[in-house]
Write a protein that holds these residues in place. Structure first.
Motif, PDB file in Angstrom:
ATOM      1  N   GLN A 284      12.926 -15.340  39.861  1.00 46.47           N
ATOM      2  CA  GLN A 284      13.368 -14.330  40.944  1.00 46.47           C
ATOM      3  C   GLN A 284      14.904 -14.254  40.978  1.00 46.47           C
ATOM      4  OE1 GLN A 284      12.654 -13.968  45.228  1.00 46.47           O
ATOM      5  NE2 GLN A 284      12.351 -11.827  44.835  1.00 46.47           N
ATOM      6  N   ARG A 285      15.623 -15.726  41.190  1.00 44.37           N
ATOM      7  CA  ARG A 285      16.827 -15.600  41.583  1.00 44.37           C
ATOM      8  C   ARG A 285      17.521 -15.634  40.058  1.00 44.37           C
ATOM      9  NH1 ARG A 285      15.499 -20.199  44.607  1.00 44.37           N
ATOM     10  NH2 ARG A 285      15.759 -21.563  42.784  1.00 44.37           N
ATOM     11  N   TYR A 286      17.223 -15.818  39.000  1.00 45.74           N
ATOM     12  CA  TYR A 286      17.470 -15.830  37.484  1.00 45.74           C
ATOM     13  C   TYR A 286      17.527 -14.223  37.419  1.00 45.74           C
ATOM     14  CZ  TYR A 286      17.210 -20.768  36.780  1.00 45.74           C
ATOM     15  OH  TYR A 286      17.169 -22.067  36.850  1.00 45.74           O
ATOM     16  N   GLY A 287      16.494 -13.391  37.815  1.00 47.39           N
ATOM     17  CA  GLY A 287      16.393 -12.060  37.549  1.00 47.39           C
ATOM     18  C   GLY A 287      17.427 -11.308  38.339  1.00 47.39           C
ATOM     19  N   GLN A 288      17.536 -11.579  39.406  1.00 47.52           N
ATOM     20  CA  GLN A 288      18.623 -11.229  40.248  1.00 47.52           C
ATOM     21  C   GLN A 288      20.155 -11.246  39.707  1.00 47.52           C
ATOM     22  OE1 GLN A 288      19.021 -12.711  44.331  1.00 47.52           O
ATOM     23  NE2 GLN A 288      20.646 -11.138  45.157  1.00 47.52           N
ATOM     24  N   ARG A 289      20.340 -12.664  39.199  1.00 44.15           N
ATOM     25  CA  ARG A 289      21.612 -12.865  38.643  1.00 44.15           C
ATOM     26  C   ARG A 289      21.909 -11.858  37.405  1.00 44.15           C
ATOM     27  NH1 ARG A 289      23.374 -19.004  38.161  1.00 44.15           N
ATOM     28  NH2 ARG A 289      22.995 -18.527  40.141  1.00 44.15           N
ATOM     29  N   VAL A 322      10.230 -14.568  32.542  1.00 42.50           N
ATOM     30  CA  VAL A 322      11.378 -14.779  32.237  1.00 42.50           C
ATOM     31  C   VAL A 322      12.352 -13.669  33.069  1.00 42.50           C
ATOM     32  CG1 VAL A 322      10.941 -15.292  29.620  1.00 42.50           C
ATOM     33  CG2 VAL A 322      11.382 -12.721  30.445  1.00 42.50           C
ATOM     34  N   PRO A 323      13.611 -14.097  33.235  1.00 47.10           N
ATOM     35  CA  PRO A 323      14.173 -13.034  33.697  1.00 47.10           C
ATOM     36  C   PRO A 323      14.428 -11.631  33.304  1.00 47.10           C
ATOM     37  CG  PRO A 323      15.470 -15.028  33.395  1.00 47.10           C
ATOM     38  CD  PRO A 323      14.347 -15.085  32.502  1.00 47.10           C
ATOM     39  N   ALA A 324      13.815 -10.894  34.529  1.00 48.82           N
ATOM     40  CA  ALA A 324      13.355  -9.355  34.071  1.00 48.82           C
ATOM     41  C   ALA A 324      14.081  -8.427  35.053  1.00 48.82           C
ATOM     42  CB  ALA A 324      11.610  -9.546  34.118  1.00 48.82           C
ATOM     43  N   VAL A 325      14.609  -7.310  34.564  1.00 53.60           N
ATOM     44  CA  VAL A 325      15.048  -6.374  35.274  1.00 53.60           C
ATOM     45  C   VAL A 325      14.758  -5.036  34.892  1.00 53.60           C
ATOM     46  CG1 VAL A 325      17.199  -7.973  35.939  1.00 53.60           C
ATOM     47  CG2 VAL A 325      17.298  -6.155  33.858  1.00 53.60           C
ATOM     48  N   LEU A 326      14.951  -4.073  35.571  1.00 63.10           N
ATOM     49  CA  LEU A 326      14.776  -2.507  35.283  1.00 63.10           C
ATOM     50  C   LEU A 326      16.158  -2.057  35.678  1.00 63.10           C
ATOM     51  CD1 LEU A 326      12.061  -0.016  36.065  1.00 63.10           C
ATOM     52  CD2 LEU A 326      14.343   0.543  36.660  1.00 63.10           C
ATOM     53  N   VAL A 327      16.850  -1.388  34.729  1.00 61.56           N
ATOM     54  CA  VAL A 327      18.200  -0.657  35.028  1.00 61.56           C
ATOM     55  C   VAL A 327      18.169   0.553  34.813  1.00 61.56           C
ATOM     56  CG1 VAL A 327      18.687  -1.522  32.432  1.00 61.56           C
ATOM     57  CG2 VAL A 327      20.328  -1.046  34.067  1.00 61.56           C
ATOM     58  N   GLU A 328      18.747   1.404  35.785  1.00 62.71           N
ATOM     59  CA  GLU A 328      18.897   2.673  35.934  1.00 62.71           C
ATOM     60  C   GLU A 328      20.266   3.190  35.285  1.00 62.71           C
ATOM     61  OE1 GLU A 328      16.295   4.872  36.594  1.00 62.71           O
ATOM     62  OE2 GLU A 328      15.207   3.880  38.001  1.00 62.71           O
ATOM     63  N   ILE A 329      20.476   3.425  34.205  1.00 64.87           N
ATOM     64  CA  ILE A 329      21.884   3.533  33.381  1.00 64.87           C
ATOM     65  C   ILE A 329      22.588   4.702  34.055  1.00 64.87           C
ATOM     66  CG2 ILE A 329      20.789   2.481  31.485  1.00 64.87           C
ATOM     67  CD1 ILE A 329      20.693   5.298  30.070  1.00 64.87           C
ATOM     68  N   GLY A 330      22.053   5.724  34.839  1.00 70.10           N
ATOM     69  CA  GLY A 330      22.950   7.091  35.508  1.00 70.10           C
ATOM     70  C   GLY A 330      21.867   7.869  36.257  1.00 70.10           C
ATOM     71  N   PHE A 331      22.313   8.569  36.671  1.00 72.24           N
ATOM     72  CA  PHE A 331      21.569   9.872  37.310  1.00 72.24           C
ATOM     73  C   PHE A 331      21.512  11.173  36.314  1.00 72.24           C
ATOM     74  CE2 PHE A 331      22.171   7.225  40.657  1.00 72.24           C
ATOM     75  CZ  PHE A 331      20.964   7.472  41.603  1.00 72.24           C
ATOM     76  N   GLY A 332      20.299  11.245  35.395  1.00 73.58           N
ATOM     77  CA  GLY A 332      20.412  12.577  34.809  1.00 73.58           C
ATOM     78  C   GLY A 332      20.249  13.808  35.323  1.00 73.58           C
ATOM     79  N   ASP A 333      20.312  13.978  36.663  1.00 70.21           N
ATOM     80  CA  ASP A 333      20.322  15.255  37.398  1.00 70.21           C
ATOM     81  C   ASP A 333      21.595  15.537  38.065  1.00 70.21           C
ATOM     82  OD1 ASP A 333      20.138  13.335  39.363  1.00 70.21           O
ATOM     83  OD2 ASP A 333      18.311  14.274  40.349  1.00 70.21           O
ATOM     84  N   HIS A 334      22.671  14.465  37.850  1.00 72.33           N
ATOM     85  CA  HIS A 334      23.925  14.826  38.082  1.00 72.33           C
ATOM     86  C   HIS A 334      24.679  15.729  37.534  1.00 72.33           C
ATOM     87  CE1 HIS A 334      27.997  13.994  39.310  1.00 72.33           C
ATOM     88  NE2 HIS A 334      27.753  13.693  40.627  1.00 72.33           N
ATOM     89  N   PRO A 335      25.379  16.719  38.036  1.00 74.33           N
ATOM     90  CA  PRO A 335      26.006  17.958  36.839  1.00 74.33           C
ATOM     91  C   PRO A 335      27.001  16.949  36.018  1.00 74.33           C
ATOM     92  CG  PRO A 335      26.844  18.037  39.331  1.00 74.33           C
ATOM     93  CD  PRO A 335      25.585  16.966  39.309  1.00 74.33           C
ATOM     94  N   VAL A 336      27.666  15.867  36.516  1.00 74.24           N
ATOM     95  CA  VAL A 336      28.699  15.284  35.512  1.00 74.24           C
ATOM     96  C   VAL A 336      27.936  14.195  34.659  1.00 74.24           C
ATOM     97  CG1 VAL A 336      30.709  13.883  35.448  1.00 74.24           C
ATOM     98  CG2 VAL A 336      30.440  15.790  36.948  1.00 74.24           C
ATOM     99  N   GLU A 337      27.104  13.335  35.426  1.00 69.54           N
ATOM    100  CA  GLU A 337      26.593  12.265  34.951  1.00 69.54           C
ATOM    101  C   GLU A 337      25.381  12.401  34.011  1.00 69.54           C
ATOM    102  OE1 GLU A 337      26.985   7.822  36.552  1.00 69.54           O
ATOM    103  OE2 GLU A 337      25.058   8.636  37.442  1.00 69.54           O
ATOM    104  N   GLY A 338      24.678  13.415  34.306  1.00 73.21           N
ATOM    105  CA  GLY A 338      23.649  13.992  33.336  1.00 73.21           C
ATOM    106  C   GLY A 338      24.171  14.457  32.038  1.00 73.21           C
ATOM    107  N   ARG A 339      25.348  15.146  32.143  1.00 75.48           N
ATOM    108  CA  ARG A 339      25.901  15.578  30.794  1.00 75.48           C
ATOM    109  C   ARG A 339      26.482  14.743  30.145  1.00 75.48           C
ATOM    110  NH1 ARG A 339      27.460  20.278  34.292  1.00 75.48           N
ATOM    111  NH2 ARG A 339      26.323  22.184  33.641  1.00 75.48           N
ATOM    112  N   ASN A 340      26.863  13.596  30.815  1.00 78.11           N
ATOM    113  CA  ASN A 340      27.637  12.478  30.110  1.00 78.11           C
ATOM    114  C   ASN A 340      26.351  11.824  29.263  1.00 78.11           C
ATOM    115  OD1 ASN A 340      30.025  12.569  30.836  1.00 78.11           O
ATOM    116  ND2 ASN A 340      29.962  11.318  32.617  1.00 78.11           N
ATOM    117  N   LEU A 341      25.126  11.534  29.868  1.00 74.74           N
ATOM    118  CA  LEU A 341      24.178  10.911  29.147  1.00 74.74           C
ATOM    119  C   LEU A 341      23.576  11.657  28.151  1.00 74.74           C
ATOM    120  CD1 LEU A 341      22.206   9.618  32.354  1.00 74.74           C
ATOM    121  CD2 LEU A 341      23.308   8.362  30.530  1.00 74.74           C
ATOM    122  N   ALA A 342      24.047  13.093  28.088  1.00 75.82           N
ATOM    123  CA  ALA A 342      23.520  13.950  26.678  1.00 75.82           C
ATOM    124  C   ALA A 342      24.432  13.595  25.826  1.00 75.82           C
ATOM    125  CB  ALA A 342      23.626  15.194  27.019  1.00 75.82           C
ATOM    126  N   ASP A 343      25.384  12.851  25.794  1.00 77.58           N
ATOM    127  CA  ASP A 343      26.668  12.712  24.752  1.00 77.58           C
ATOM    128  C   ASP A 343      26.427  11.444  24.131  1.00 77.58           C
ATOM    129  OD1 ASP A 343      28.919  12.401  23.414  1.00 77.58           O
ATOM    130  OD2 ASP A 343      30.237  12.402  24.936  1.00 77.58           O
TER     131      ASP A 343
END
Length: 369
Positions: A284-289, A322-343
């Motif tokens: 868990q500590r490795y996952g946090q790191r 093994v060290p394991a994570v779930l990464v949220e790369i951005g907010f797809g419903d935000h008017p700026v970040e959502g459009r960024n993720l479409a690029d």
């Protein structure tokens, strides 16, 4: 980054075992994850048996068949107030030990003793063999990438469709990692689901991370918020969710609604067991790191705010060894970040940020040194 090749040779999977065993070119490594630096131990070697005794800790009984050139098997025997580990050796073995902190661990390396060379009659010179002195290539680290959702499950739908974005990012990251000499596996490489049943789909993804052939597990997702105003990067590692907002998000990632609540409860039972398992706590500590490293590097590469790392009862991470994570790369419903993720150009920045995080984590060697 070229200098990472030697460090990659020290990477192996972190299993729920005491000790963790890694087989490498020329040596076998045993790693004992310990709750504190105060844990005393003794080490003796006699008649082909290496015995280590750790006082003041507990561990599960285990008999691991190793079958390396140096080690036949490793047996863990819990006794009253201590743990005895019996390492059955093959031939004459040299033993070296190292103690490391943050997290605390004892590393024992075992290598066969080289037989003394006997003088021989001079032979006629032969042409040099270019392969004779070549250093053996270290084993490639293996990274498992999980593009979330897919097929019948689109994930979040806003300015982008989650299943499409995360697959594109995973394929870009795969290409970048392979250029660095890292082996990459994917839970999916096209728009498919592993099962139409959400529980079974998540279980199949989780089972792929329950493997001695994988070193890191990264599940890639796109975030959403009730107000559609949030933006930034968040990364989760497995553990009990404390924040109500995080718990709500965990339920959504676990399938949402009543199904999400049931799967979260199942994952919570696993998280509770971590509290009494010192090896699981180390993982868990490795996952946090790993989560913190990925989050900061991703934010740097994209300019998106770093919102932090959080423990979460995520079904897809519950059995990762093994060290394991779930990464949220951005907010797809935000008017700026959502459009960024479409690029596509922005998605390449996302992949570059994740690449930097993975390479930094592996180079630091915190969990496999």
């Amino acid at each position: 980054m070229r200098g990472l090749a030697l460090l990659f040779g020290l990477v192996w999977s972190l299993a729920y075992a005491f000790p963790r065993v890694g087989v490498h070119e020329g040596f076998t490594r045993l790693v004992f994850d310990l709750p504190s630096k105060e844990v005393p131990y003794t080490l003796t070697q006699e008649n082909g048996l290496l015995t280590l005794v750790f006082r003041g800790i507990s561990a599960s009984s285990l008999d691991q068949v190793v079958g390396s050139p140096e080690v036949a098997s490793v047996q863990t025997v819990p006794e009253g107030g201590q743990v005895r580990v019996l390492v059955r050796l093959k031939g004459s073995v040299e033993v070296s030990t190292h103690r490391y902190s943050d997290p605390e661990r004892l590393v024992v390396d075992l290598a066969l003793r080289k037989a003394p060379q006997t003088p021989s009659k001079p032979a006629s010179p032969s042409p040099p063999d270019p392969l004779r002195n070549r250093t053996p290539k270290p084993p490639k680290p293996v990274v498992l990438l999980d593009p979330g959702h897919g097929g019948v499950d689109p994930g979040m739908v806003g300015y982008v469709v989650e299943k499409e974005v995360v697959l594109d990012v995973a394929l870009r990251l795969k290409r970048l990692l392979e250029k660095e000499g890292i082996e990459v596996r994917l839970t999916r490489d096209r728009d498919v689901h592993l099962s139409p049943d959400k529980r079974d789909d998540l279980s199949r993804r989780a089972s792929l991370a329950d493997s001695s052939q994988v070193n890191l597990f990264v599940s890639i997702h796109v975030n959403a918020s009730p107000t559609r105003t949030a933006r930034g990067v968040e990364v989760f590692y497995f553990g009990r969710a404390q924040d109500p907002r995080v718990l709500a998000q965990v339920i959504r990632e676990n399938g949402g609604g009543e199904l999400g609540k049931r799967l979260t409860q199942e994952a919570q039972s696993v998280a509770e067991r971590i509290l009494s398992d010192i090896v699981a706590q180390a993982n868990q500590r490795y996952g946090q790191r790993l989560a913190e490293t990925l989050g900061r590097k991703l934010a740097q590469a994209t300019g998106s705010p770093y919102r932090g790392t959080f423990p979460g009862d995520l079904f897809v991470l519950r059995y990762a060894k093994v060290p394991a994570v779930l990464v949220e790369i951005g907010f797809g419903d935000h008017p700026v970040e959502g459009r960024n993720l479409a690029d596509p150009a922005y998605r390449e920045k996302v992949a570059q940020g994740l690449l930097a995080g993975v390479l930094t984590f592996l180079a630091n060697g915190a969990y496999a040194r």
